[in-house]
Design a protein around this motif. Structure first.
Motif, PDB file in Angstrom:
ATOM      1  N   ALA A 171       0.836  -1.212   0.000  1.00  0.00           N
ATOM      2  CA  ALA A 171       0.000   0.000   0.000  1.00  0.00           C
ATOM      3  C   ALA A 171       0.865   1.255   0.000  1.00  0.00           C
ATOM      4  N   PHE A 172       1.862   1.302   0.879  1.00  0.00           N
ATOM      5  CA  PHE A 172       2.740   2.475   0.953  1.00  0.00           C
ATOM      6  C   PHE A 172       3.502   2.674  -0.349  1.00  0.00           C
ATOM      7  N   VAL A 173       4.057   1.592  -0.868  1.00  0.00           N
ATOM      8  CA  VAL A 173       4.879   1.691  -2.079  1.00  0.00           C
ATOM      9  C   VAL A 173       4.029   2.066  -3.287  1.00  0.00           C
ATOM     10  N   ALA A 201      -6.270   4.642  -2.614  1.00  0.00           N
ATOM     11  CA  ALA A 201      -7.016   4.619  -1.353  1.00  0.00           C
ATOM     12  C   ALA A 201      -7.855   3.342  -1.240  1.00  0.00           C
ATOM     13  N   ARG A 202      -8.523   2.956  -2.322  1.00  0.00           N
ATOM     14  CA  ARG A 202      -9.308   1.715  -2.273  1.00  0.00           C
ATOM     15  C   ARG A 202      -8.384   0.521  -2.101  1.00  0.00           C
ATOM     16  N   MET A 203      -7.229   0.551  -2.780  1.00  0.00           N
ATOM     17  CA  MET A 203      -6.274  -0.541  -2.657  1.00  0.00           C
ATOM     18  C   MET A 203      -5.800  -0.686  -1.217  1.00  0.00           C
ATOM     19  N   ARG A 204      -5.531   0.445  -0.557  1.00  0.00           N
ATOM     20  CA  ARG A 204      -5.060   0.406   0.832  1.00  0.00           C
ATOM     21  C   ARG A 204      -6.100  -0.243   1.734  1.00  0.00           C
ATOM     22  N   ARG A 205      -7.375   0.091   1.527  1.00  0.00           N
ATOM     23  CA  ARG A 205      -8.423  -0.480   2.373  1.00  0.00           C
ATOM     24  C   ARG A 205      -8.611  -1.970   2.110  1.00  0.00           C
ATOM     25  N   VAL A 206      -8.515  -2.396   0.845  1.00  0.00           N
ATOM     26  CA  VAL A 206      -8.610  -3.826   0.548  1.00  0.00           C
ATOM     27  C   VAL A 206      -7.424  -4.574   1.141  1.00  0.00           C
TER      28      VAL A 206
END
Length: 420
Positions: A221-223, A243-248
């Motif tokens: 997520a960070f990268v 943002a959606r990727m981080r939550r998934v």
């Protein structure tokens, strides 16, 4: 990591019976374990492959291995790499090399006998460590310090390393996501931005494989957010949604599972058309493409939901798309809604999709034929209409209710205008 811990980690690596047999087979030649196996041993991470470097030429390796009863496979003989197979274990053994010429994708090499020179031609300091059969650890690039600091750093000038192989741009982010901690190495990051045009020269297969590895990493997520902010994800051909990727990713962490394809969908799947774009641009398999398309259809039906769909809609998704696609779609919708990964309503909905069998129609085309519907296109239309009536009625199984629905579909099919 203390010197004592390092020695223990190396001793454990060298204790492998298959590795001892390989060192014995190549006795008389200078042979070392190199790269990822050494790095992962020192980090206490799982070791999947063990790569070997030697000052011996390929023909010498082949002769010695053959005499020791090892099977020799010339997997990369042009670049000095042989695969030695025994006891179900595969080792890639590569003669020391020096680059003579490179175009950013392929390199012309010549063989050498200098382990230090071989280390200096590698990508990152943490991948240039090596250890011999006696357990002596060699570090020519400061890799041990970088490993202790969880820092991924190019060897020498980052621009030069990247120009030798533009895939190293994505590898920089993949290793930073897998093994790094804290901010990205600034000189390396700046070089990746400066040379990002080189990504366009990479094959779609390499782009796809490396991207999925990044998305499987613990700091994905960070990268990925960093890459998106620097314009390094244009090769996806789809606007990224970090943002959606981080939550998934947070939801998958809660479930203790790794699912890079679902993370890719969270990052870049906005519609079913995007499934085609991603599959083509990253050379995904047909199965991966089908999965992306299926979850996109589920998302399309539930788009904009602030809460989990009601039970009736969950059953419809189970029937129309199957449990895997329905659960994928629910995960993406949950992330879109901004709900927490442990939201109890979404957890219950996911459990329902996981544990509930998909509804099975208690009727078939033969039931319509028995009621006078002629075979042909009209029969297919009547069957689809019957299916719609059954879904709308809540998937009833009661024979009397089902019979009434069959009669209704039959009656309405008689008024279907003929096809021209």
């Amino acid at each position: 990591m203390t010197p004592e811990n390092s020695q223990q980690a190396i001793k454990k690596l060298l204790a492998r019976a298959a590795l001892k047999k390989l060192f014995k087979a190549l006795e008389g030649e200078e042979v070392r374990v190199v790269g990822g196996a050494v790095r992962n041993a020192l980090l206490g991470e799982e070791i999947s492959d063990i790569d070997i470097a030697t000052a011996a030429l390929p023909q010498t390796i082949a002769e010695k291995a053959g005499k020791a009863g090892l099977r020799v496979v010339p997997t990369g003989i042009d670049h000095g790499t042989l695969t030695l197979v025994f006891d179900g274990t595969h080792f890639e053994v590569t003669s020391l090399r020096e680059d003579v010429e490179t175009d950013g994708r392929r390199a012309k090499v010549r063989f050498g006998r200098d382990f230090a020179a071989d280390a200096l031609r590698r990508d990152f300091t943490v991948n240039a460590l090596s250890v011999d059969a006696n357990g002596r650890l060699y570090d020519y690039t400061g890799g041990l310090d970088d490993l202790a600091a969880r820092r991924i750093r190019f060897i020498g000038e980052p621009e030069k390393r990247i120009s030798e192989d533009f895939l190293r741009i994505l590898r920089f982010f993949r290793f930073s996501a897998s093994y790094g901690d804290g901010p990205l190495d600034a000189p390396g990051f700046e070089a990746c931005i400066a040379l990002r045009g080189g990504i366009a020269t990479l094959s779609r297969e390499r782009l796809g494989a490396e991207t999925l590895k990044i998305l499987a990493a613990k700091r994905a997520a960070f990268v990925i957010e960093t890459m998106a902010g620097a314009g390094l994800l244009s090769y996806l051909r789809v606007a990224p949604w970090p943002a959606r990727m981080r939550r998934v990713a947070a939801t998958l962490t809660l479930r203790k599972i790794s699912d890079p394809l679902l993370v890719l969908a969270a990052l870049a799947l906005h519609s079913e058309a995007d499934a085609d774009r991603l599959a083509d641009g990253l050379r995904l398999s047909n199965a991966q493409k089908r999965r992306l398309s299926a979850m996109a259809r589920v998302c399309s039906a539930w788009h904009g939901a602030a809460a989990p769909p009601e039970t009736k809609l969950l059953r419809e998704a189970l029937f129309s798309h199957g449990a895997p696609a329905a659960r994928d779609g629910l995960t993406l919708i949950q992330a879109e809604s901004g709900s927490a990964p442990d939201d109890p309503d979404f957890l219950r909905a996911d459990a329902f999709l996981r544990d509930t069998p998909a509804p099975k129609p208690p009727f078939a085309a033969s039931d319509l034929i028995a009621r006078g519907v002629a075979q042909g296109a009209g029969l297919g239309d009547a069957l689809k209409h019957l299916q719609s009536l059954w879904i709308r009625a809540g998937f009833p199984q009661d024979p009397q209710v089902v019979a009434r629905l069959i009669d209704e579909a039959r009656d309405e099919s008689r008024w279907t205008p003929p096809r021209h």
